[in-house]
Motif scaffolding. Sequence first.
Motif, PDB file in Angstrom:
ATOM      1  N   HIS A   1       0.834  -1.206   0.000  1.00 39.32           N
ATOM      2  CA  HIS A   1       0.000   0.000   0.000  1.00 39.32           C
ATOM      3  C   HIS A   1       0.866   1.252   0.000  1.00 39.32           C
ATOM      4  O   HIS A   1       0.580   2.221  -0.743  1.00 39.32           O
ATOM      5  N   ALA A   2       1.924   1.257   0.806  1.00 40.80           N
ATOM      6  CA  ALA A   2       2.770   2.437   0.913  1.00 40.80           C
ATOM      7  C   ALA A   2       3.567   2.697  -0.361  1.00 40.80           C
ATOM      8  O   ALA A   2       3.770   3.851  -0.747  1.00 40.80           O
TER       9      ALA A   2
ATOM     10  N   GLY B   1      -0.614   5.828  -0.656  1.00 37.48           N
ATOM     11  CA  GLY B   1       0.501   5.320   0.129  1.00 37.48           C
ATOM     12  C   GLY B   1       1.771   6.113  -0.089  1.00 37.48           C
ATOM     13  O   GLY B   1       2.498   6.434   0.859  1.00 37.48           O
TER      14      GLY B   1
ATOM     15  N   SER C   1      -1.220   2.410   6.946  1.00 36.17           N
ATOM     16  CA  SER C   1      -2.530   2.425   6.281  1.00 36.17           C
ATOM     17  C   SER C   1      -3.429   3.583   6.709  1.00 36.17           C
ATOM     18  O   SER C   1      -4.573   3.668   6.245  1.00 36.17           O
TER      19      SER C   1
END
Length: 265
Positions: free
Chosen positions: A28-29, A35, A146
Amino acid sequence: MPTKFDASGKRWVEMEFLVPGTPEEVWHAMATGPGNAAWFTRAEIEEKIGGQLTFHFMPGVTSGGTVTGWEPPHRFGYVEVGWAENAPPIATEISIIARSGDECLVRMVHSLFSSTDDWDDQMEGFESGWPGFIEVLRLYLAHHASQPAASFQLSAEAAGDGLVTWRKLLDGLGHETADVGENWTVEAGETFFGEVVGVRQDDRQRYVLVRIDGETPGVGLFGLYRTGEAIRLSVCRFFYGEKAAQVAMASEREWQAWLDGVARP
């Protein structure tokens, strides 16, 4: 991180580093627009092979490209164009490998095809450019994984001696020195309280990394680096939580005005 090359004309630099978090959190990052804003820069990424991506760096400075690899949550690749004037396209491949204890090994490779070494210095410059952001990534994954995030990168050009300019930047932040473990109160582009968690000083780059507390926690990366004869001052500010975007928008102009003041002779 010296440039490697082979007989085909491929030239590349690579790095590996450990970060906290699950593969899904790291993915996600590193592979989504929201992200990337948490630790690197504002970005839009179409989440598919052939999708378009754009990184927004300093105001007016962007880099665009195409997604070439998309295997969540383990492999992300893309090709950028226009990353340097007249430069050939550069490919980036990111691999995320799970390790025990909610930790991941990240391998990042930048490569291009060229019959000369004209771009080796720029590619090797990634070595000095990435470490500060990787430390921000570690802080985000360790404490805010997140969560909603917002950020901005700002810059101003200064002339003169790098050490003198560094001391002027610290003075503007309200401190004579920067040492890991110090608790800072800063009244500059905004007022915040935080802990110095990283400092770098060498002939290529100087920066101080501050983990910021408060209702909207975050990270501040304040520093400078030399580009030719000029010195480039920078503020990279990251905000986490539900009010991140609102607080970032409210302080961006104030930080730019502060940075311009530091850059003036």
